[in-house]
Each structure stands twice: as C-alpha cells, then as structure tokens.
Design an enzyme around this catalytic site. Structure first.
Site, PDB file in Angstrom:
ATOM      1  N   LYS A 299      -1.859   9.954  40.592  1.00  0.00           N
ATOM      2  CA  LYS A 299      -3.321   9.656  40.534  1.00  0.00           C
ATOM      3  C   LYS A 299      -4.096  11.131  40.536  1.00  0.00           C
ATOM      4  O   LYS A 299      -3.523  11.887  41.115  1.00  0.00           O
ATOM      5  CB  LYS A 299      -3.673   9.066  42.165  1.00  0.00           C
ATOM      6  CG  LYS A 299      -3.009   7.699  42.291  1.00  0.00           C
ATOM      7  CD  LYS A 299      -3.466   7.239  43.548  1.00  0.00           C
ATOM      8  CE  LYS A 299      -2.776   7.821  44.931  1.00  0.00           C
ATOM      9  NZ  LYS A 299      -3.307   7.256  46.011  1.00  0.00           N
TER      10      LYS A 299
ATOM     11  N   SER B 120      -9.419   4.959  50.066  1.00  0.00           N
ATOM     12  CA  SER B 120      -8.879   6.273  50.137  1.00  0.00           C
ATOM     13  C   SER B 120      -9.802   7.193  50.612  1.00  0.00           C
ATOM     14  O   SER B 120     -11.197   7.043  50.518  1.00  0.00           O
ATOM     15  CB  SER B 120      -8.507   6.663  48.679  1.00  0.00           C
ATOM     16  OG  SER B 120      -8.078   7.953  48.636  1.00  0.00           O
TER      17      SER B 120
ATOM     18  N   ASP C 153      -4.455   4.417  49.988  1.00  0.00           N
ATOM     19  CA  ASP C 153      -3.975   5.660  49.854  1.00  0.00           C
ATOM     20  C   ASP C 153      -3.022   5.938  51.124  1.00  0.00           C
ATOM     21  O   ASP C 153      -3.362   5.221  52.304  1.00  0.00           O
ATOM     22  CB  ASP C 153      -5.021   6.601  49.662  1.00  0.00           C
ATOM     23  CG  ASP C 153      -4.639   8.029  49.673  1.00  0.00           C
ATOM     24  OD1 ASP C 153      -3.721   8.465  48.926  1.00  0.00           O
ATOM     25  OD2 ASP C 153      -4.758   8.878  50.595  1.00  0.00           O
ATOM     26  N   LEU C 154      -2.197   6.700  50.980  1.00  0.00           N
ATOM     27  CA  LEU C 154      -1.317   6.905  52.105  1.00  0.00           C
ATOM     28  C   LEU C 154      -1.758   8.405  53.018  1.00  0.00           C
ATOM     29  O   LEU C 154      -2.275   8.065  54.332  1.00  0.00           O
ATOM     30  CB  LEU C 154       0.168   7.059  51.767  1.00  0.00           C
ATOM     31  CG  LEU C 154       1.038   7.444  53.019  1.00  0.00           C
ATOM     32  CD1 LEU C 154       1.190   6.126  54.390  1.00  0.00           C
ATOM     33  CD2 LEU C 154       2.567   7.355  52.316  1.00  0.00           C
ATOM     34  N   TYR C 155      -1.512   9.325  52.250  1.00  0.00           N
ATOM     35  CA  TYR C 155      -1.667  10.745  53.053  1.00  0.00           C
ATOM     36  C   TYR C 155      -3.352  10.926  53.198  1.00  0.00           C
ATOM     37  O   TYR C 155      -3.945  11.069  52.067  1.00  0.00           O
ATOM     38  CB  TYR C 155      -0.984  11.824  52.357  1.00  0.00           C
ATOM     39  CG  TYR C 155       0.504  11.365  51.928  1.00  0.00           C
ATOM     40  CD1 TYR C 155       1.252  11.438  53.251  1.00  0.00           C
ATOM     41  CD2 TYR C 155       1.044  11.201  51.071  1.00  0.00           C
ATOM     42  CE1 TYR C 155       2.631  11.407  53.194  1.00  0.00           C
ATOM     43  CE2 TYR C 155       2.208  10.932  50.667  1.00  0.00           C
ATOM     44  CZ  TYR C 155       3.239  11.011  51.873  1.00  0.00           C
ATOM     45  OH  TYR C 155       4.614  10.644  51.673  1.00  0.00           O
TER      46      TYR C 155
ATOM     47  N   SER D 294       0.408   5.019  46.431  1.00  0.00           N
ATOM     48  CA  SER D 294       0.244   6.579  46.672  1.00  0.00           C
ATOM     49  C   SER D 294       1.146   7.373  45.882  1.00  0.00           C
ATOM     50  O   SER D 294       2.033   6.884  45.095  1.00  0.00           O
ATOM     51  CB  SER D 294       1.089   6.536  48.221  1.00  0.00           C
ATOM     52  OG  SER D 294       1.455   8.117  48.505  1.00  0.00           O
ATOM     53  N   ASN D 295       0.824   8.710  45.689  1.00  0.00           N
ATOM     54  CA  ASN D 295       1.465   9.514  44.995  1.00  0.00           C
ATOM     55  C   ASN D 295       2.961  10.069  45.622  1.00  0.00           C
ATOM     56  O   ASN D 295       3.733  10.724  44.864  1.00  0.00           O
ATOM     57  CB  ASN D 295       0.812  11.050  44.962  1.00  0.00           C
ATOM     58  CG  ASN D 295      -0.516  10.791  43.875  1.00  0.00           C
ATOM     59  OD1 ASN D 295      -0.311  10.060  42.969  1.00  0.00           O
ATOM     60  ND2 ASN D 295      -1.386  11.724  43.633  1.00  0.00           N
TER      61      ASN D 295
ATOM     62  N   ASN E 234      -9.547  10.587  49.941  1.00  0.00           N
ATOM     63  CA  ASN E 234      -9.551  11.479  48.899  1.00  0.00           C
ATOM     64  C   ASN E 234     -10.473  11.304  47.727  1.00  0.00           C
ATOM     65  O   ASN E 234     -10.164  10.473  46.959  1.00  0.00           O
ATOM     66  CB  ASN E 234      -8.159  11.616  48.394  1.00  0.00           C
ATOM     67  CG  ASN E 234      -7.166  12.066  49.303  1.00  0.00           C
ATOM     68  OD1 ASN E 234      -7.132  13.183  49.957  1.00  0.00           O
ATOM     69  ND2 ASN E 234      -6.173  11.140  49.729  1.00  0.00           N
TER      70      ASN E 234
ATOM     71  N   ARG F 139      -1.566  21.571  51.977  1.00  0.00           N
ATOM     72  CA  ARG F 139      -2.137  20.323  51.410  1.00  0.00           C
ATOM     73  C   ARG F 139      -3.056  20.312  50.160  1.00  0.00           C
ATOM     74  O   ARG F 139      -2.751  19.696  49.136  1.00  0.00           O
ATOM     75  CB  ARG F 139      -3.015  19.556  52.311  1.00  0.00           C
ATOM     76  CG  ARG F 139      -3.702  18.330  51.818  1.00  0.00           C
ATOM     77  CD  ARG F 139      -2.869  16.943  51.582  1.00  0.00           C
ATOM     78  NE  ARG F 139      -3.734  16.046  51.346  1.00  0.00           N
ATOM     79  CZ  ARG F 139      -3.452  15.043  50.899  1.00  0.00           C
ATOM     80  NH1 ARG F 139      -2.124  14.830  50.280  1.00  0.00           N
ATOM     81  NH2 ARG F 139      -4.047  13.878  50.593  1.00  0.00           N
TER      82      ARG F 139
ATOM     83  N   PHE G 271     -11.055  12.437  44.889  1.00  0.00           N
ATOM     84  CA  PHE G 271     -10.317  12.227  43.664  1.00  0.00           C
ATOM     85  C   PHE G 271      -9.826  10.883  43.360  1.00  0.00           C
ATOM     86  O   PHE G 271      -9.877  10.587  42.387  1.00  0.00           O
ATOM     87  CB  PHE G 271      -9.318  13.308  43.451  1.00  0.00           C
ATOM     88  CG  PHE G 271      -7.867  13.119  43.977  1.00  0.00           C
ATOM     89  CD1 PHE G 271      -6.997  12.489  43.477  1.00  0.00           C
ATOM     90  CD2 PHE G 271      -7.802  13.867  45.172  1.00  0.00           C
ATOM     91  CE1 PHE G 271      -5.882  12.307  43.972  1.00  0.00           C
ATOM     92  CE2 PHE G 271      -6.549  13.478  45.795  1.00  0.00           C
ATOM     93  CZ  PHE G 271      -5.587  12.742  45.273  1.00  0.00           C
ATOM     94  N   ASP G 272      -9.425  10.391  44.544  1.00  0.00           N
ATOM     95  CA  ASP G 272      -8.623   9.051  44.269  1.00  0.00           C
ATOM     96  C   ASP G 272      -9.571   8.038  44.262  1.00  0.00           C
ATOM     97  O   ASP G 272      -9.505   7.007  43.423  1.00  0.00           O
ATOM     98  CB  ASP G 272      -7.842   9.037  45.630  1.00  0.00           C
ATOM     99  CG  ASP G 272      -6.732   7.739  45.398  1.00  0.00           C
ATOM    100  OD1 ASP G 272      -6.617   7.331  44.274  1.00  0.00           O
ATOM    101  OD2 ASP G 272      -6.096   7.416  46.557  1.00  0.00           O
TER     102      ASP G 272
ATOM    103  N   THR H 258      -5.336   8.888  54.258  1.00  0.00           N
ATOM    104  CA  THR H 258      -5.814   7.688  54.754  1.00  0.00           C
ATOM    105  C   THR H 258      -5.370   7.047  55.734  1.00  0.00           C
ATOM    106  O   THR H 258      -5.863   6.538  56.819  1.00  0.00           O
ATOM    107  CB  THR H 258      -6.046   6.944  53.454  1.00  0.00           C
ATOM    108  OG1 THR H 258      -6.581   7.847  52.212  1.00  0.00           O
ATOM    109  CG2 THR H 258      -6.875   5.498  53.728  1.00  0.00           C
TER     110      THR H 258
HETATM  111  C1  LAC Z   1      -1.283   9.971  48.125  1.00  0.00           C
HETATM  112  C2  LAC Z   1      -2.057  11.352  48.571  1.00  0.00           C
HETATM  113  C3  LAC Z   1      -2.670  11.821  47.179  1.00  0.00           C
HETATM  114  O1  LAC Z   1      -1.004   9.379  49.451  1.00  0.00           O
HETATM  115  O2  LAC Z   1      -2.997  11.321  49.575  1.00  0.00           O
HETATM  116  O3  LAC Z   1      -1.517   9.281  47.227  1.00  0.00           O
END
Ligand code: LAC
Length: 227
Positions: free
Chosen positions: A152, A176, A10-12, A119-120, A178, A42, A180-181, A14
C-alpha cells in the site's frame, strides 16, 4: 443504525501501536531516545516500503522492518549486534492494541459489520500480531500486501483486497490511521475512514477522508451504533 459494511482495517498504527515498541527499546537507551528511535524506525519502515514498491524490488515487510531498524540505529549512532536487532524485529509480533480497539471491534461485529485486515505486514506478521493481541477473534479475513508483492498505497493492493473479500471495491471501507493509506485506498475506489489518533495533520495530496474519527469508538458513533 447504518447498513452493515465491509471494513478493511490497517494493522500498524490503527489496531496495534508500533510506537509502543519504545518501551522495549528502553532496554537500550533512555526513554526519550527510545521514543525517538521508535518513531524513526517506523518512518524509515514506511519509506522503505514505498521505495521497494516504486523500484519494483519487493521484499517482505519483515525484511523492510529489519532494514529500517538497522538504518534508524545507524542514524542515531546506537550500536546493536545482529542477534539483538532480530529480537527487536520479533517484538513487532507483540505490539499492544490501542485501548479503544477491542471494545470497538466487539461493537462493530455485533452491529453486523464484516471485519477484515488489509496490511502491508507479511502473512506471518499479521497472523502473529492478531493472535498475540487476541484480536484474531474479531477478524474474519486477513489480507496481506505480500500476496501480490507490492505495498500500500499501490492501487493493486486495494484491488486485490476487493478480490479476496469478493465485493466491489466501492463497497469496502478502508479504516486507517495512516494518511497515505486513506488517500491510496480512496484513489483506488474504496470508501475511507481516517482514524486520527494523534490529532495530526492529514496529507495535502489526495481526497479528504469520507469519515474522520479519533478511535474505533468514534467509528462506532459515525456508523450509528448505539452505545
Ligand atoms: C500496515 C501498515 C502500513 O499495517 O501500517 O499496513
């Protein structure tokens, strides 16, 4: 050392820190309010991504990010013109990596793991973020939820990643921060690692993460990579 894996990061939250944007927001307000605004922005961004997916009214993540900022500013009664809002959304392409990330990715790559991003973020957001942070050097495939117009944790996003990577979904590990992810990818059939950066609480729905680590250094330890 464990067998080489395919890791989908995951990007944001993570790899790069979306809450770190609060330092940019101190242009507008005091540091405490800036941090509150960053967190609300966020939170709204994630909520909006879930809503447009559930409604089948997909809009890309930059649009979602812009609308979420607009909403967070309104909730906090902070007045900001459209041009200044666009500048803040553009700052999303310059988020700072967490301190453990560069070394962690270096060690994971050296141990033979394949490193991808799922990533989203829109393809341009992902590419800009990875290029501006220098992390693109470690990532061999960038996969955006935008390619299938759903965010996601919709299962199709994880299945799409399996197609792009060219490996069965059960052979890919989603990494991740997150929750939820983590529950979403597990539910779709992936292995998971939860990067619990904040010492937080995991979701009370879905399956527990297969690995629980506090950063990419912890992930290296969990995958038996020698220091
Ligand atoms: C992403 C966000 C959801 O990078 O954190 O997918």
């Amino acid at each position: 050392v464990s067998d080489p894996e395919v890791l989908a990061f995951d990007l944001y939250g993570t790899l790069v820190d979306p809450i770190g944007i609060s330092t940019t927001l101190t242009r507008l307000t005091n540091p405490v309010t800036a941090l509150e605004l960053a967190r609300l922005w966020r939170q709204r961004q994630l909520e909006y991504s879930f809503r447009v997916t559930a409604m089948e009214r997909y809009q890309d993540f930059r649009w979602v990010t812009a609308r979420a900022l607009e909403d967070a500013l309104a909730v906090m009664a902070i007045d900001l013109d459209v041009a200044a809002q666009s500048e803040l959304v553009a700052a999303y392409d310059h988020l700072t990596p967490f301190p453990d990330v560069e070394e962690g990715l270096t060690r994971l790559a050296a141990a033979g793991h394949r490193l991808t991003v799922l990533s989203n973020g829109s393809p341009a957001m992902i590419a800009n973020s990875l290029t501006n942070s220098g992390l693109d050097a470690y990532i061999d495939l960038q996969i955006s939820a935008d390619e299938i117009s759903a965010f996601k944790p919709a299962p199709l996003v994880y299945l799409h990643a399996s197609t792009r990577i060219g490996r069965p979904i059960g052979e890919i590990r989603m990494v991740s921060s997150n929750p939820f992810d983590v529950i979403g990818s597990k539910s779709a059939g992936m292995r998971t690692a939860w990067v619990d950066r904040a010492g937080g609480v995991f979701d009370s729905i879905g399956q527990q993460p297969d690995l629980l680590v506090n950063g990419l250094d912890g992930l290296c330890r969990a995958l038996d990579i020698p220091t």
